[in-house]
Design a protein around this motif. Structure first.
Motif, PDB file in Angstrom:
ATOM      1  N   GLY A   1       0.778  -1.236   0.000  1.00 32.74           N
ATOM      2  CA  GLY A   1       0.000   0.000   0.000  1.00 32.74           C
ATOM      3  C   GLY A   1       0.806   1.281   0.000  1.00 32.74           C
ATOM      4  O   GLY A   1       0.275   2.360   0.287  1.00 32.74           O
ATOM      5  N   PHE A   2       2.096   1.215  -0.321  1.00 28.75           N
ATOM      6  CA  PHE A   2       2.890   2.428  -0.426  1.00 28.75           C
ATOM      7  C   PHE A   2       2.469   3.199  -1.673  1.00 28.75           C
ATOM      8  O   PHE A   2       2.059   2.613  -2.674  1.00 28.75           O
ATOM      9  N   SER A   3       2.575   4.518  -1.628  1.00 29.16           N
ATOM     10  CA  SER A   3       2.299   5.339  -2.806  1.00 29.16           C
ATOM     11  C   SER A   3       3.524   5.294  -3.718  1.00 29.16           C
ATOM     12  O   SER A   3       4.623   4.932  -3.292  1.00 29.16           O
ATOM     13  N   HIS A   4       3.335   5.682  -4.974  1.00 29.66           N
ATOM     14  CA  HIS A   4       4.469   5.720  -5.895  1.00 29.66           C
ATOM     15  C   HIS A   4       5.525   6.718  -5.417  1.00 29.66           C
ATOM     16  O   HIS A   4       6.727   6.489  -5.588  1.00 29.66           O
ATOM     17  N   LYS A   5       5.077   7.786  -4.784  1.00 29.79           N
ATOM     18  CA  LYS A   5       6.027   8.767  -4.246  1.00 29.79           C
ATOM     19  C   LYS A   5       6.882   8.137  -3.146  1.00 29.79           C
ATOM     20  O   LYS A   5       8.102   8.301  -3.119  1.00 29.79           O
ATOM     21  N   GLU A   6       6.245   7.387  -2.234  1.00 28.10           N
ATOM     22  CA  GLU A   6       6.982   6.727  -1.155  1.00 28.10           C
ATOM     23  C   GLU A   6       7.948   5.677  -1.720  1.00 28.10           C
ATOM     24  O   GLU A   6       9.091   5.560  -1.269  1.00 28.10           O
ATOM     25  N   ILE A   7       7.473   4.922  -2.704  1.00 26.72           N
ATOM     26  CA  ILE A   7       8.313   3.895  -3.326  1.00 26.72           C
ATOM     27  C   ILE A   7       9.531   4.538  -3.961  1.00 26.72           C
ATOM     28  O   ILE A   7      10.660   4.068  -3.788  1.00 26.72           O
ATOM     29  N   ALA A   8       9.298   5.628  -4.684  1.00 31.09           N
ATOM     30  CA  ALA A   8      10.403   6.331  -5.346  1.00 31.09           C
ATOM     31  C   ALA A   8      11.447   6.786  -4.324  1.00 31.09           C
ATOM     32  O   ALA A   8      12.648   6.620  -4.543  1.00 31.09           O
ATOM     33  N   GLU A   9      10.991   7.320  -3.210  1.00 34.10           N
ATOM     34  CA  GLU A   9      11.916   7.780  -2.168  1.00 34.10           C
ATOM     35  C   GLU A   9      12.682   6.608  -1.552  1.00 34.10           C
ATOM     36  O   GLU A   9      13.896   6.692  -1.353  1.00 34.10           O
ATOM     37  N   MET A  10      11.977   5.513  -1.289  1.00 37.00           N
ATOM     38  CA  MET A  10      12.606   4.363  -0.639  1.00 37.00           C
ATOM     39  C   MET A  10      13.603   3.659  -1.553  1.00 37.00           C
ATOM     40  O   MET A  10      14.619   3.146  -1.085  1.00 37.00           O
ATOM     41  N   LEU A  11      13.296   3.617  -2.847  1.00 36.10           N
ATOM     42  CA  LEU A  11      14.169   2.915  -3.792  1.00 36.10           C
ATOM     43  C   LEU A  11      15.153   3.844  -4.492  1.00 36.10           C
ATOM     44  O   LEU A  11      15.952   3.393  -5.301  1.00 36.10           O
ATOM     45  N   ASN A  12      15.029   5.146  -4.201  1.00 33.38           N
ATOM     46  CA  ASN A  12      15.897   6.141  -4.829  1.00 33.38           C
ATOM     47  C   ASN A  12      15.762   6.113  -6.360  1.00 33.38           C
ATOM     48  O   ASN A  12      16.751   6.035  -7.090  1.00 33.38           O
ATOM     49  N   ILE A  13      14.497   6.132  -6.808  1.00 34.75           N
ATOM     50  CA  ILE A  13      14.186   6.170  -8.232  1.00 34.75           C
ATOM     51  C   ILE A  13      13.177   7.285  -8.460  1.00 34.75           C
ATOM     52  O   ILE A  13      12.643   7.855  -7.505  1.00 34.75           O
ATOM     53  N   ASP A  14      12.902   7.606  -9.716  1.00 33.60           N
ATOM     54  CA  ASP A  14      11.874   8.600 -10.023  1.00 33.60           C
ATOM     55  C   ASP A  14      10.491   8.011  -9.764  1.00 33.60           C
ATOM     56  O   ASP A  14      10.281   6.805  -9.900  1.00 33.60           O
ATOM     57  N   GLU A  15       9.543   8.870  -9.436  1.00 36.68           N
ATOM     58  CA  GLU A  15       8.170   8.422  -9.234  1.00 36.68           C
ATOM     59  C   GLU A  15       7.629   7.791 -10.515  1.00 36.68           C
ATOM     60  O   GLU A  15       6.911   6.793 -10.481  1.00 36.68           O
ATOM     61  N   GLY A  16       7.992   8.358 -11.659  1.00 35.19           N
ATOM     62  CA  GLY A  16       7.575   7.798 -12.947  1.00 35.19           C
ATOM     63  C   GLY A  16       8.125   6.398 -13.171  1.00 35.19           C
ATOM     64  O   GLY A  16       7.455   5.547 -13.770  1.00 35.19           O
ATOM     65  N   THR A  17       9.321   6.138 -12.680  1.00 38.11           N
ATOM     66  CA  THR A  17       9.896   4.801 -12.795  1.00 38.11           C
ATOM     67  C   THR A  17       9.086   3.815 -11.966  1.00 38.11           C
ATOM     68  O   THR A  17       8.827   2.688 -12.401  1.00 38.11           O
ATOM     69  N   SER A  18       8.665   4.238 -10.795  1.00 35.22           N
ATOM     70  CA  SER A  18       7.830   3.380  -9.958  1.00 35.22           C
ATOM     71  C   SER A  18       6.523   3.045 -10.677  1.00 35.22           C
ATOM     72  O   SER A  18       6.110   1.887 -10.735  1.00 35.22           O
ATOM     73  N   ARG A  19       5.884   4.056 -11.238  1.00 33.88           N
ATOM     74  CA  ARG A  19       4.630   3.828 -11.968  1.00 33.88           C
ATOM     75  C   ARG A  19       4.855   2.895 -13.156  1.00 33.88           C
ATOM     76  O   ARG A  19       4.068   1.988 -13.412  1.00 33.88           O
ATOM     77  N   SER A  20       5.943   3.119 -13.876  1.00 38.18           N
ATOM     78  CA  SER A  20       6.278   2.301 -15.035  1.00 38.18           C
ATOM     79  C   SER A  20       6.541   0.856 -14.623  1.00 38.18           C
ATOM     80  O   SER A  20       6.054  -0.079 -15.269  1.00 38.18           O
ATOM     81  N   GLN A  21       7.312   0.661 -13.558  1.00 37.85           N
ATOM     82  CA  GLN A  21       7.612  -0.687 -13.097  1.00 37.85           C
ATOM     83  C   GLN A  21       6.340  -1.412 -12.663  1.00 37.85           C
ATOM     84  O   GLN A  21       6.177  -2.601 -12.931  1.00 37.85           O
ATOM     85  N   PHE A  22       5.425  -0.692 -12.019  1.00 43.36           N
ATOM     86  CA  PHE A  22       4.161  -1.309 -11.613  1.00 43.36           C
ATOM     87  C   PHE A  22       3.344  -1.697 -12.834  1.00 43.36           C
ATOM     88  O   PHE A  22       2.804  -2.806 -12.907  1.00 43.36           O
ATOM     89  N   SER A  23       3.260  -0.811 -13.799  1.00 45.89           N
ATOM     90  CA  SER A  23       2.515  -1.104 -15.026  1.00 45.89           C
ATOM     91  C   SER A  23       3.117  -2.309 -15.749  1.00 45.89           C
ATOM     92  O   SER A  23       2.402  -3.205 -16.206  1.00 45.89           O
ATOM     93  N   LYS A  24       4.434  -2.331 -15.846  1.00 47.34           N
ATOM     94  CA  LYS A  24       5.115  -3.451 -16.507  1.00 47.34           C
ATOM     95  C   LYS A  24       4.910  -4.749 -15.723  1.00 47.34           C
ATOM     96  O   LYS A  24       4.766  -5.820 -16.309  1.00 47.34           O
ATOM     97  N   ALA A  25       4.894  -4.645 -14.406  1.00 45.65           N
ATOM     98  CA  ALA A  25       4.665  -5.834 -13.583  1.00 45.65           C
ATOM     99  C   ALA A  25       3.275  -6.402 -13.851  1.00 45.65           C
ATOM    100  O   ALA A  25       3.104  -7.616 -13.987  1.00 45.65           O
TER     101      ALA A  25
END
Length: 182
Positions: free
Chosen positions: A137-161
């Motif tokens: 239940g983390f937001s893409h913003k939280e994921i981006a901060e935790m993984l040190n990636i862009d928020e867009g990368t988080s969204r993209s990785q989720f979509s690809k998953a």
């Protein structure tokens, strides 16, 4: 023993309280580790390292959230650290894999065990973001901060998953005809 009594006991290094904490939460946290880690051994390591961090940092726990929520966050962070240590390379789907369009409900009828099996088969980057977003239940913003990636990368990785899950489902169930080739 209440959670407060258990936490206070752990802060005093009371072995009975520490055992109680382990007994109450280790199975749930191990299941979480298995979702993030590549294998049983890595998951066991992540669990043990998480409990060391939990015991060491209980003095910082203020009961502002539930104990389980706090412990899950510590464990997720530990799993992410293990992934980083492997020098994670963010994988991508090939262009051929994008040529299919899927209905959003293509995974709705799966049993939980089947879904977890499919998630476990995902590449590490996809699996990590999928677990963090869809399950934790983390937001893409939280994921981006935790993984040190862009928020867009988080969204993209989720979509690809999601697409990879759908593709894998179709591979395992060729009789299922809910996709349209574009």
């Amino acid at each position: 023993m209440t959670e407060k009594e258990m936490v206070d006991g752990c802060k005093r290094e009371d072995r009975r309280s520490q055992r109680e904490l382990w007994d109450r939460f280790s199975k749930k946290l191990f299941a979480l580790c298995k979702r993030y880690c590549n294998n049983q051994e890595e998951a066991e390591d992540a669990l043990m390292e998480s409990f060391v961090k939990i015991y060491d940092n209980l003095s910082n726990f203020r009961f502002e959230s539930s104990l389980e929520t706090w412990m899950r966050r510590v464990t997720v962070n530990q799993c992410i650290n293990k992934i980083r240590a492997r020098k994670l390379i963010w994988d991508s789907l090939t262009q051929d894999e994008y040529k299919y369009g899927f209905e959003d409900n293509s995974l709705n009828q799966l049993q939980v065990v089947e879904i977890l099996d499919l998630v476990e088969a995902l590449p590490t980057g996809y699996r990590t973001v999928f677990n963090m977003y869809a399950i934790e239940g983390f937001s893409h913003k939280e994921i981006a901060e935790m993984l040190n990636i862009d928020e867009g990368t988080s969204r993209s990785q989720f979509s690809k998953a999601r697409k990879a899950l759908q593709l894998e489902y179709l591979k395992r169930n060729p009789h299922y005809k809910s996709f349209v080739v574009s």
